[in-house]
Design a protein around this motif. Structure first.
Motif, PDB file in Angstrom:
ATOM      1  N   GLY A  11      26.183  48.773  31.239  1.00 38.42           N
ATOM      2  CA  GLY A  11      25.904  47.849  30.135  1.00 38.42           C
ATOM      3  C   GLY A  11      24.441  47.877  29.740  1.00 38.42           C
ATOM      4  N   ALA A  12      23.896  46.682  29.419  1.00 37.94           N
ATOM      5  CA  ALA A  12      22.547  46.588  28.850  1.00 37.94           C
ATOM      6  C   ALA A  12      21.467  47.114  29.787  1.00 37.94           C
ATOM      7  CB  ALA A  12      22.267  45.133  28.484  1.00 37.94           C
ATOM      8  N   VAL A  13      21.412  46.602  31.018  1.00 34.35           N
ATOM      9  CA  VAL A  13      20.307  47.014  31.895  1.00 34.35           C
ATOM     10  C   VAL A  13      20.544  48.415  32.469  1.00 34.35           C
ATOM     11  CG1 VAL A  13      21.158  46.008  34.072  1.00 34.35           C
ATOM     12  CG2 VAL A  13      18.701  46.136  33.642  1.00 34.35           C
ATOM     13  N   ASP A  49      32.615  52.363  34.890  1.00 39.44           N
ATOM     14  CA  ASP A  49      32.597  51.122  34.102  1.00 39.44           C
ATOM     15  C   ASP A  49      34.028  50.800  33.680  1.00 39.44           C
ATOM     16  OD1 ASP A  49      30.102  49.514  32.451  1.00 39.44           O
ATOM     17  OD2 ASP A  49      32.182  49.104  31.846  1.00 39.44           O
ATOM     18  N   LEU A  50      34.322  49.504  33.642  1.00 41.90           N
ATOM     19  CA  LEU A  50      35.660  49.059  33.232  1.00 41.90           C
ATOM     20  C   LEU A  50      35.894  49.358  31.751  1.00 41.90           C
ATOM     21  CD1 LEU A  50      35.611  45.459  34.846  1.00 41.90           C
ATOM     22  CD2 LEU A  50      36.657  47.534  35.779  1.00 41.90           C
ATOM     23  N   ALA A  86      24.886  47.890  38.729  1.00 43.74           N
ATOM     24  CA  ALA A  86      24.298  47.192  37.571  1.00 43.74           C
ATOM     25  C   ALA A  86      25.369  46.381  36.853  1.00 43.74           C
ATOM     26  CB  ALA A  86      23.634  48.189  36.632  1.00 43.74           C
ATOM     27  N   THR A  87      26.296  45.849  37.624  1.00 42.64           N
ATOM     28  CA  THR A  87      27.311  44.941  37.083  1.00 42.64           C
ATOM     29  C   THR A  87      26.820  43.507  37.247  1.00 42.64           C
ATOM     30  OG1 THR A  87      28.327  44.892  39.267  1.00 42.64           O
ATOM     31  CG2 THR A  87      29.250  46.464  37.679  1.00 42.64           C
ATOM     32  N   ARG A  92      30.144  42.773  44.646  1.00 45.55           N
ATOM     33  CA  ARG A  92      29.147  43.745  45.116  1.00 45.55           C
ATOM     34  C   ARG A  92      29.532  44.251  46.512  1.00 45.55           C
ATOM     35  NH1 ARG A  92      26.175  43.235  40.838  1.00 45.55           N
ATOM     36  NH2 ARG A  92      24.558  41.730  40.315  1.00 45.55           N
ATOM     37  N   GLU A 108      21.377  45.175  41.218  1.00 44.33           N
ATOM     38  CA  GLU A 108      20.835  44.136  40.335  1.00 44.33           C
ATOM     39  C   GLU A 108      20.928  42.770  40.999  1.00 44.33           C
ATOM     40  OE1 GLU A 108      19.055  43.773  37.947  1.00 44.33           O
ATOM     41  OE2 GLU A 108      18.930  45.809  37.185  1.00 44.33           O
ATOM     42  N   LYS A 109      19.956  41.939  40.672  1.00 39.60           N
ATOM     43  CA  LYS A 109      20.016  40.542  41.072  1.00 39.60           C
ATOM     44  C   LYS A 109      21.000  39.842  40.134  1.00 39.60           C
ATOM     45  CE  LYS A 109      17.980  39.830  37.286  1.00 39.60           C
ATOM     46  NZ  LYS A 109      18.595  39.153  36.178  1.00 39.60           N
ATOM     47  N   ASN A 135      16.596  45.052  42.128  1.00 37.06           N
ATOM     48  CA  ASN A 135      15.759  45.299  40.951  1.00 37.06           C
ATOM     49  C   ASN A 135      15.031  44.041  40.462  1.00 37.06           C
ATOM     50  OD1 ASN A 135      14.495  46.640  38.878  1.00 37.06           O
ATOM     51  ND2 ASN A 135      16.244  46.452  37.488  1.00 37.06           N
ATOM     52  N   TRP A 137      11.916  43.669  39.344  1.00 40.08           N
ATOM     53  CA  TRP A 137      10.972  44.735  38.991  1.00 40.08           C
ATOM     54  C   TRP A 137       9.495  44.350  39.130  1.00 40.08           C
ATOM     55  CZ3 TRP A 137       7.788  43.381  35.059  1.00 40.08           C
ATOM     56  CH2 TRP A 137       8.252  42.457  34.125  1.00 40.08           C
ATOM     57  N   ASN A 172      20.032  34.256  36.729  1.00 36.54           N
ATOM     58  CA  ASN A 172      19.732  35.472  35.980  1.00 36.54           C
ATOM     59  C   ASN A 172      18.222  35.687  35.848  1.00 36.54           C
ATOM     60  OD1 ASN A 172      20.424  37.750  34.319  1.00 36.54           O
ATOM     61  ND2 ASN A 172      19.867  36.526  32.557  1.00 36.54           N
ATOM     62  N   HIS A 176      14.076  36.114  38.823  1.00 39.29           N
ATOM     63  CA  HIS A 176      12.886  36.962  38.640  1.00 39.29           C
ATOM     64  C   HIS A 176      11.605  36.146  38.811  1.00 39.29           C
ATOM     65  CE1 HIS A 176      14.171  40.884  37.333  1.00 39.29           C
ATOM     66  NE2 HIS A 176      14.945  40.419  36.381  1.00 39.29           N
TER      67      HIS A 176
HETATM   68  N1  LIG Z   1      16.442  43.397  36.610  1.00 39.64           N
HETATM   69  C1  LIG Z   1      16.410  43.156  35.310  1.00 39.64           C
HETATM   70  O1  LIG Z   1      15.361  43.171  34.669  1.00 39.64           O
HETATM   71  C2  LIG Z   1      17.709  42.830  34.614  1.00 39.64           C
HETATM   72  C3  LIG Z   1      17.792  42.811  33.217  1.00 39.64           C
HETATM   73  C4  LIG Z   1      19.031  42.513  32.636  1.00 39.64           C
HETATM   74  C5  LIG Z   1      20.134  42.246  33.440  1.00 39.64           C
HETATM   75  N2  LIG Z   1      19.994  42.257  34.803  1.00 39.64           N
HETATM   76  C6  LIG Z   1      21.138  41.966  35.696  1.00 39.64           C
HETATM   77  O2  LIG Z   1      22.010  43.097  35.663  1.00 39.64           O
HETATM   78  C7  LIG Z   1      23.364  42.694  35.765  1.00 39.64           C
HETATM   79  C8  LIG Z   1      24.117  43.251  34.540  1.00 39.64           C
HETATM   80  O3  LIG Z   1      23.550  42.694  33.377  1.00 39.64           O
HETATM   81  P1  LIG Z   1      23.739  43.372  31.927  1.00 39.64           P
HETATM   82  O4  LIG Z   1      22.932  42.537  30.989  1.00 39.64           O
HETATM   83  O5  LIG Z   1      23.499  44.832  31.976  1.00 39.64           O
HETATM   84  O6  LIG Z   1      25.298  43.084  31.699  1.00 39.64           O
HETATM   85  P2  LIG Z   1      26.274  43.815  30.672  1.00 39.64           P
HETATM   86  O7  LIG Z   1      27.389  42.846  30.460  1.00 39.64           O
HETATM   87  O8  LIG Z   1      25.531  44.313  29.483  1.00 39.64           O
HETATM   88  O9  LIG Z   1      26.803  45.078  31.469  1.00 39.64           O
HETATM   89  C9  LIG Z   1      27.621  44.993  32.587  1.00 39.64           C
HETATM   90  C10 LIG Z   1      28.550  46.212  32.602  1.00 39.64           C
HETATM   91  O10 LIG Z   1      29.258  46.211  33.845  1.00 39.64           O
HETATM   92  C11 LIG Z   1      30.615  46.545  33.587  1.00 39.64           C
HETATM   93  N3  LIG Z   1      31.408  45.980  34.692  1.00 39.64           N
HETATM   94  C12 LIG Z   1      31.626  44.679  34.990  1.00 39.64           C
HETATM   95  N4  LIG Z   1      32.358  44.580  36.131  1.00 39.64           N
HETATM   96  C13 LIG Z   1      32.583  45.839  36.560  1.00 39.64           C
HETATM   97  C14 LIG Z   1      33.261  46.383  37.675  1.00 39.64           C
HETATM   98  N5  LIG Z   1      33.871  45.599  38.579  1.00 39.64           N
HETATM   99  N6  LIG Z   1      33.306  47.730  37.799  1.00 39.64           N
HETATM  100  C15 LIG Z   1      32.699  48.538  36.892  1.00 39.64           C
HETATM  101  N7  LIG Z   1      32.042  48.071  35.807  1.00 39.64           N
HETATM  102  C16 LIG Z   1      31.985  46.742  35.644  1.00 39.64           C
HETATM  103  C17 LIG Z   1      30.923  45.920  32.233  1.00 39.64           C
HETATM  104  O11 LIG Z   1      32.033  46.557  31.613  1.00 39.64           O
HETATM  105  C18 LIG Z   1      29.614  46.179  31.487  1.00 39.64           C
HETATM  106  O12 LIG Z   1      29.625  47.416  30.805  1.00 39.64           O
HETATM  107  C19 LIG Z   1      23.342  41.166  35.852  1.00 39.64           C
HETATM  108  O13 LIG Z   1      23.440  40.803  37.210  1.00 39.64           O
HETATM  109  C20 LIG Z   1      21.984  40.779  35.288  1.00 39.64           C
HETATM  110  O14 LIG Z   1      21.467  39.596  35.867  1.00 39.64           O
HETATM  111  C21 LIG Z   1      18.825  42.556  35.382  1.00 39.64           C
END
Ligand SMILES: NC(=O)c1ccc[n+]([C@@H]2O[C@H](COP(=O)([O-])OP(=O)(O)OC[C@H]3O[C@@H](n4cnc5c(N)ncnc54)[C@H](O)[C@@H]3O)[C@@H](O)[C@H]2O)c1
Length: 332
Positions: A11-13, A49-50, A86-87, A92, A108-109, A135, A137, A172, A176
């Motif tokens: 996903g995003a991160v 990824d799902l 990164a879910t 986990r 990821e946290k 992470n 960071w 979330n 950090h």
């Molecule tokens: N460290 C950082 O700076 C930072 C920044 C953003 C997000 N995060 C953390 O990262 C994690 C993800 O955040 P995001 O914003 O990327 O979320 P997101 O919703 O954009 O992405 C999550 C992805 O994981 C997939 N997913 C969910 N469950 C799954 C599973 N059981 N098996 C496989 N894939 C699965 C989803 O389909 C999705 O594509 C969160 O815990 C968030 O707190 C950390």
């Protein structure tokens, strides 16, 4: 040495932020995908990824050949030595359980939604002897690391008051900022007060916002206030020291330091000169993602200590859950 690496959750991160042109102006590396692609220690070959759309992005935009809808499906074909989780939190432990060849993890946290989930995850990594980097960071950011090892005192003297802003949830983004506070000011003595704040902009299901005050072992009080990211984003730390003020704002992309000056209106007094001679310290946040992977590679290769081990993240989450407990007690 290059290790077989899988990225779980795309996903995003994991990758999404990299396609935002504004993000790219400030962060040389803002996603796991960018860090993995450019790092020789990690042979990134698989994505789980799902979502079919996320899997298609991994194939099309990142050239990943081994793309799966579940970990079970992946392990029938591919056994990673390194996993990046990164879910969102939840599952986990099951993920690590399903990967018998793991040597190291980037996760990821938060470690879990509940504290017991986080503790069980940390115990599992310990039992399996898996190097687990979380992470958070700022633990790898050059500027933040410099502050923690003396630069902060040099800039502003002894801290007298600290104010923290965060949003998008306590578990979330609060994680950090609270971890950064521990990094700069040491361990927490007690959660002095905490109450829930009804802000609805949340990205992790079950997360909340709290206003709270920590008293550090040094006696320093640190005040946290959430903001509603529906209006604008900010994750900030403002430190008023004995000889200056440091504002780490715009999520670490703007660091402003103001120094002492004679008081403008009172003879014989001093003030912090907020409006003159402000020192802007160049941010290094754009490289922190890459550096946290460098450190993991160093730990794998030569036994360098992890900068953000799971034990540290758990200590942060212990405090977060204490905040939650206290805030709920107030509400009841
Ligand atoms: N460290 C950082 O700076 C930072 C920044 C953003 C997000 N995060 C953390 O990262 C994690 C993800 O955040 P995001 O914003 O990327 O979320 P997101 O919703 O954009 O992405 C999550 C992805 O994981 C997939 N997913 C969910 N469950 C799954 C599973 N059981 N098996 C496989 N894939 C699965 C989803 O389909 C999705 O594509 C969160 O815990 C968030 O707190 C950390």
């Amino acid at each position: 040495m290059s290790f077989k690496t899988a990225l779980i959750g795309f996903g995003a991160v994991a990758a999404g932020f990299a396609s935002d042109p504004r993000n790219a102006k400030h962060y040389e590396c803002a996603t796991h995908a960018q860090a993995l692609k450019s790092h020789r220690a990690f042979n990134w070959e698989a994505v789980v990824d799902l979502s079919a759309e996320a899997r298609e992005t991994a194939r099309r935009d990142w050239g990943i050949k081994h793309v799966y809808g579940s970990i079970g499906e992946m392990t029938r074909h591919y056994q990673p030595e390194i996993a990046v989780i990164a879910t969102p939190p939840g599952h986990r432990m099951e993920m690590v359980d399903a990967l018998p060849e793991l040597k190291a993890l980037m996760v990821e946290k938060p470690l879990g939604i509940s504290l017991s989930e986080g503790r069980r995850f940390a115990e599992l990594c310990e039992r399996r002897g898996i190097l687990a980097q979380v992470n958070l960071w700022r633990r790898a950011d050059e500027f933040c690391r410099g502050l923690a090892s003396g630069k902060l005192e040099e800039l502003v003297g002894k801290p007298q008051a600290v104010f923290v802003l965060y949003g998008n949830g306590l578990l979330n983004n609060g994680a950090h900022l609270l971890d950064f506070v521990r990094m700069l000011f040491g361990e927490v003595q007690e959660v002095e007060s905490a109450s829930l704040v009804p802000i609805l902009a949340l990205v992790i299901p079950g997360d909340v916002h709290c206003r709270f005050t920590l008293v550090m072992q040094s006696g320093l009080a640190v005040h946290f206030q959430p903001l509603d990211f529906a209006h604008y984003r900010e994750n900030a730390v403002e430190i008023w020291g004995t000889k200056g003020r440091l504002s780490i704002v715009q999520e670490g992309l703007l660091n402003l330091c103001c120094k002492l000056a004679p008081h403008r209106a009172l003879s014989g007094e001093r003030e912090i000169a907020l409006d003159s001679g402000v020192l802007s310290i160049p941010p290094t946040a754009g490289y922190a993602f890459h550096r946290i992977y460098d450190n993991l590679a160093g730990a794998l290769g030569g036994g360098a200590p992890l900068w953000s081990p799971v034990s540290n993240a758990l200590a942060t989450e212990e405090v977060l859950h204490e905040v939650l407990k206290k805030s709920r007690a107030v509400k009841d």
